[in-house]
Enzyme design. Structure first.
Site: not given
Length: 242
Positions: A122, A130, A135, A139, A165
């Protein structure tokens, strides 16, 4: 046309011969007719040959078109198959494919009494990333993160995006702890900027579990998830196993 002229000429010659106008030894009509028929046969044979060649060309063209359509259909089927098991953002396996493979691996391990490991990963404080960068940048980070891991994964290791994630690895190697630690260090040393957190760079936490005698896949996944939680609770940027 030529044959008709020949036959007509033979008839005329025979008429002139019969009228005494000319003197020739042989009748010309029958040879002219025979020659006419021969020319007709040659013409028919030529037309047949040309028609056959055209039919061969059409068949070849049809075969090529069928082969092209078959190839395109195969490519489309492969693309559709990839969409079923591939994560659209990162290009690695998605959770659906992982669930299928982990179930197969679990059943095989129970039958063969083999050890294998799960590594849950993680990205630490990804939400803050973010929030800070947006965002789109988030990505992009996921893609870079996957690239870093892919470059050092040994063969026959399934790497999948589990959700958001969070990622997961399935490995038959008994060195899962050392692999997880190597991945953790590579990510940390990549020095990916994360100004949205105190550490100022991207890190990841790892939960490792090795199959022993768990009764279900869900039990094994739950243990891996618990170990990941413990890695985060212990300060993040950790590898935790039980």
């Amino acid at each position: 046309m030529i044959g008709a002229i020949i036959v007509f000429s033979g008839v005329i010659l025979d008429y002139l011969k019969g009228s005494g106008v000319i003197t020739i030894r042989y009748e010309m009509t029958m040879p002219a007719v025979a020659l006419y028929l021969l020319l007709q046969l040659i013409a028919i044979a030529k037309d047949f040959a040309e028609g056959r060649m055209e039919l061969i060309r059409l068949n070849q063209s049809l075969d090529e078109e069928v082969a092209l359509q078959t190839k395109q259909l195969k490519e489309k089927n492969e693309q559709l198959e990839a969409l079923v098991w591939q994560d659209g953002l990162t290009g690695i396996a998605n959770r659906r494919y992982f669930n299928e493979m982990v179930a197969n691996q679990f059943d095989h391990a129970k039958q063969q009494q083999q050890k294998w490991s799960l590594i849950m990963i993680d990205i630490d404080e990804f939400k803050q990333y973010n929030d800070y960068y947006g965002h789109v940048a988030g990505d992009q980070l996921l893609k870079v993160f996957v690239d870093i891991i892919n470059k050092i994964l040994p063969p026959n290791v399934l790497f999948a995006r589990y959700g958001g994630e969070e990622f997961v690895l399935i490995t038959q190697d008994d060195q899962a702890m050392s692999l997880a630690e190597e991945l953790r260090q590579r990510i940390e040393h990549a020095n990916l900027e994360h100004l949205g957190r105190d550490l100022k760079r991207v890190t990841a936490s790892f939960g490792v579990v090795t199959y022993t005698n768990e009764e279900t896949v869900e039990e094994l996944l739950h243990k891996a998830d618990e170990n990941l939680y413990m890695a985060k609770r212990s300060g993040r940027n950790r590898v935790y196993a039980s």
